[in-house]
Design an enzyme around this catalytic site. Structure first.
Site, PDB file in Angstrom:
ATOM      1  N   LYS A 135       2.220   4.178 -15.199  1.00  0.00           N
ATOM      2  CA  LYS A 135       1.101   4.065 -14.250  1.00  0.00           C
ATOM      3  C   LYS A 135       0.687   5.434 -13.731  1.00  0.00           C
ATOM      4  CE  LYS A 135      -1.973   2.583 -11.375  1.00  0.00           C
ATOM      5  NZ  LYS A 135      -1.736   1.701 -10.229  1.00  0.00           N
ATOM      6  N   THR A 144       2.117   0.741  -6.512  1.00  0.00           N
ATOM      7  CA  THR A 144       2.313   2.030  -7.176  1.00  0.00           C
ATOM      8  C   THR A 144       3.253   2.870  -6.312  1.00  0.00           C
ATOM      9  OG1 THR A 144       0.122   1.972  -8.202  1.00  0.00           O
ATOM     10  CG2 THR A 144       1.216   4.110  -8.068  1.00  0.00           C
ATOM     11  N   PRO A 175       0.764  -1.257   0.000  1.00  0.00           N
ATOM     12  CA  PRO A 175       0.000   0.000   0.000  1.00  0.00           C
ATOM     13  C   PRO A 175       0.789   1.297   0.000  1.00  0.00           C
ATOM     14  CG  PRO A 175       0.048  -0.931   2.211  1.00  0.00           C
ATOM     15  CD  PRO A 175       0.718  -1.937   1.316  1.00  0.00           C
ATOM     16  N   LYS A 232      -2.552   9.388  -2.511  1.00  0.00           N
ATOM     17  CA  LYS A 232      -1.154   8.975  -2.587  1.00  0.00           C
ATOM     18  C   LYS A 232      -0.694   8.887  -4.031  1.00  0.00           C
ATOM     19  CE  LYS A 232       0.016   4.785  -2.804  1.00  0.00           C
ATOM     20  NZ  LYS A 232       0.424   3.792  -3.827  1.00  0.00           N
TER      21      LYS A 232
END
Length: 291
Positions: free
Chosen positions: A166, A91, A64, A237
């Site tokens: 991404k 990510t 996360p 985030k």
């Protein structure tokens, strides 16, 4: 032997696909319930990341936050045998991906950044888009495994390039989703219900995969709103990573920067756990500061 660390919304179905394809998979997650669910899908439970690293030649991570990724990858580098491969599907920033790849290379361990697009539904159906950065030879070694979990697999270049793609995708996603949710709030303000408005949008130039996959299932009742997760925190985030990348390479993003500041406001005001599509409710509640 394969390993998978991070058995949540994405990692659980992805690891299950590997197990059902006939691979032996060691799994770890700090959540006992997640680990139990993984065992039911055919994974062998491990007590920590060290055990996964010691037993697996290729380890996938789906985590996360950047801090958790860094700590976990460092643990794997220290515990895996030379010749192993780490595939991080989280990510994170392209800069961190490059640093982790360099650290892994010092121990003769391959590293690929392989972030995902397709959300939980894509993970369950094995239709994810997977954007990969890293050495071509390492990618080719791992490609057959990625094909068990995704439908569209892209090798984009050196370490960090998967993350760059991404983040570009996230900029489009968040910009589009924010516009859709503002439209819902505006329509409701004059008496048009969301589902009816979306029916209209389906016939116009507005339809996108964001509406089809994320928005319509929530408003027509197929998928419930979920305020028990960190939906807005996670997307904040991600869009913050977009802004940081743009600043690092000297690209001003007037729309993206404004959207990032709004998501930051929402999180700072205590709305981080709300469903990603609760954005329209925050607009109606007057959460955001007027320009």
């Amino acid at each position: 032997m394969l390993g998978f660390i991070g058995l949540g919304t994405m990692g659980l179905p992805m690891s299950g696909h590997l197990a059902r394809a006939g691979h032996r998979v060691l799994g770890y997650d700090p959540s006992a319930s997640a680990l139990s669910a993984a065992v039911q899908q055919g994974l062998a439970a491990c007590s920590d990341a060290v055990a996964v690293g010691q037993g697996a030649q290729i380890v996938f991570t789906c985590l996360p936050s950047q801090n958790v990724v860094r700590a976990t990858v460092n643990t794997l580098i220290a515990s895996m045998a030379p010749g192993g491969v780490i595939v991080d599907c989280s990510t994170i920033s392209p800069q961190l991906a490059g640093e982790l790849a360099a650290d892994a290379a010092k121990h003769d361990i391959g590293f690929l950044d392989a972030p995902l697009s397709g959300a939980g539904a894509g993970a369950q159906a094995a239709t994810l888009s997977i954007m990969v950065g890293g050495e071509a030879a390492v990618f080719e070694r791992v490609r057959p495994l990625l094909e068990h979990m995704g439908k569209h697999i892209f090798h984009l270049g050196a370490a960090g390039s998967g993350q760059t793609a991404k983040l570009c995708q996230n900029l489009i996603l968040v910009s589009t989703l924010s516009g859709v949710m503002e439209s819902v709030a505006l329509g409701r303000a004059v008496g048009i219900e969301p589902q009816r408005l979306l029916e209209v949008m389906d016939t116009c130039l507005a339809p996108t995969r964001v509406m089809e996959v994320l928005v319509k299932p929530k408003f027509d009742g197929r998928v419930p709103f979920d305020h028990s997760t960190d939906g807005l925190t996670m997307i904040c985030k991600d869009i913050t990573l977009v802004r940081e990348l743009a600043e690092r390479v000297g690209v001003h993003l007037p729309v993206g920067s404004r959207i990032q500041s709004l998501y930051q406001q929402a999180v700072e005001k205590g709305h981080g756990r709300k469903d990603l599509l609760a954005w329209y409710e925050l607009i109606e509640q007057g959460v955001f500061e007027a320009d």
